[in-house]
Design an enzyme around this catalytic site. Structure first.
Site, PDB file in Angstrom:
ATOM      1  N   HIS A 173       2.838  -6.808   4.699  1.00  0.00           N
ATOM      2  CA  HIS A 173       1.452  -6.424   4.956  1.00  0.00           C
ATOM      3  C   HIS A 173       1.088  -6.700   6.413  1.00  0.00           C
ATOM      4  CE1 HIS A 173       0.102  -5.633   0.807  1.00  0.00           C
ATOM      5  NE2 HIS A 173       1.033  -6.527   0.486  1.00  0.00           N
ATOM      6  N   HIS A 193       0.817  -1.204   0.000  1.00  0.00           N
ATOM      7  CA  HIS A 193       0.000   0.000   0.000  1.00  0.00           C
ATOM      8  C   HIS A 193       0.861   1.269   0.000  1.00  0.00           C
ATOM      9  CE1 HIS A 193      -2.959  -3.069   0.692  1.00  0.00           C
ATOM     10  NE2 HIS A 193      -2.429  -3.351   1.875  1.00  0.00           N
ATOM     11  N   GLU A 247       1.697 -11.422   5.925  1.00  0.00           N
ATOM     12  CA  GLU A 247       0.761 -10.672   6.758  1.00  0.00           C
ATOM     13  C   GLU A 247       1.283 -10.837   8.186  1.00  0.00           C
ATOM     14  OE1 GLU A 247      -1.742  -8.899   5.736  1.00  0.00           O
ATOM     15  OE2 GLU A 247      -2.333  -9.666   3.769  1.00  0.00           O
ATOM     16  N   GLU A 275      -1.892   0.490   8.141  1.00  0.00           N
ATOM     17  CA  GLU A 275      -1.057  -0.590   7.601  1.00  0.00           C
ATOM     18  C   GLU A 275       0.080  -0.021   6.755  1.00  0.00           C
ATOM     19  OE1 GLU A 275      -1.427  -4.483   4.627  1.00  0.00           O
ATOM     20  OE2 GLU A 275      -3.173  -3.208   5.021  1.00  0.00           O
TER      21      GLU A 275
END
Length: 328
Positions: free
Chosen positions: A210, A118, A292, A155
């Site tokens: 992530h 992101h 993650e 995040e």
């Protein structure tokens, strides 16, 4: 990262929604109980991130990266609006966010690309990041805003902070390190461009960082591996095996260094998940995995993710996994 269908989920900025995950469990991996036993064997308090033998070996064989002091913060994403071209990133070694190692060390001559998931600016560019890009099997949104903790820690900030810490550690091991973005662009890059950056760099390993946005009570990390895809622009067949080896190394080292357990809600307690719907994996021609690091929507995981001390451990665990993989 939250999911709503294939690839990155479009969540609301800072307070994303969560939908059911569609995954294929990693092949030849035992269930949660065996994963837990393996994790205990490598010195943690949860399940392990691969087959019992694979992750146990990964943890013990990972070469330690040099510890360093904590650094910066930030990076995340989400969709929304009409088509517009994404500003081009420079995927060469002279790109912003790239840097050579010390010239010596076990990773001398190796290129590692870190993909901070992101971008902090994505939420201001809904139209741009919602445009569709080709991921080989179908079209997906360029990117998403990502998720956030209940207190608003994004995040995108988390992923960029961990990426900076990893860059320092890996450069100390002699690697040339590139970032797909370093907070140096207004949004993105899109998922297809993120894959292209690793490909053009001829990276020896790529890891996309992530944090998940699942329901409270869902805890732990998981590593996402590419499945076999041969459609359109996507052909992962040559990188499935080395990516699994990279993922097992990263999962094993992450367990050992952070003390975190593999996910209790995805991956059957193994910490490994195989997917064929992520553009960043489908379009990669070099070994690549996603991690993650925890669930931002769970208060206990959030307490870890917002801790600079823990983020340093996360960076070191991932880096040690990369070192172990590249020294095989």
């Amino acid at each position: 990262m939250s999911y709503v269908g294939p690839d990155f989920e479009p969540s609301e900025p800072r307070r994303p929604r969560r939908r059911p995950l569609t995954i294929a469990l990693a092949a030849l991996v035992p269930g949660a109980l065996l994963g837990w036993l393996v994790y205990e064997a490598v010195g943690g308090g949860g399940d392990s991130g691969g087959s019992a033998g694979a992750v146990g070996t990964a943890a013990s064989a990972s070469a330690p990266a040099s510890p360093t002091t904590p650094r910066s913060a930030g990076d995340d994403d989400k969709p929304g609006g009409s088509p517009k071209p994404t500003p081009a990133a420079t995927p060469s070694k002279s790109a912003p966010g790239s840097g050579s190692g010390s010239g010596s060390g076990p990773l001398k001559g190796k290129v590692v690309v870190i993909d901070p998931g992101h971008n902090p600016g994505n939420f201001r560019h809904a139209a741009e990041i919602s445009r569709k890009v080709n991921i080989g099997t179908n079209s997906k949104e360029c990117d998403t805003t990502g998720t956030a903790t209940n207190s608003g820690y994004e995040e995108a900030r988390f992923t960029l902070d961990v990426a900076h810490r990893m860059r320092t550690l890996l450069q100390e091991q002699g690697a040339t390190v590139e970032l797909t973005q370093d907070g140096d662009r207004p949004y993105g890059p899109c998922v297809d461009e993120r894959a292209l950056i690793g490909n053009r760099a001829h990276a020896d390993a790529v890891v996309s960082i992530h944090a998940d946005g699942s329901a409270a009570g869902n805890r732990g990390f998981h590593v996402i591996l590419p499945g076999p895809v041969h459609a359109g622009a996507a052909d992962t067949r040559a990188v499935v095996a080395p990516s699994r080896a990279l993922g097992e190394r990263v999962a094993g080292a992450f367990v050992r260094v952070t003390g975190s357990a593999p996910s209790n809600y995805i991956g059957g307690g193994t910490g490994l998940v195989t997917r064929t719907d992520l553009g960043g994996l489908n379009l990669s021609t070099v070994p690549k995995v996603f991690i993650e690091c925890g669930n931002m929507r769970d208060s206990k995981d959030a307490a870890l993710l917002t801790s600079g001390t823990w983020r340093q451990k996360a960076a070191q665990g991932i880096s040690e996994g990369i070192v172990g993989f590249l020294r095989e």
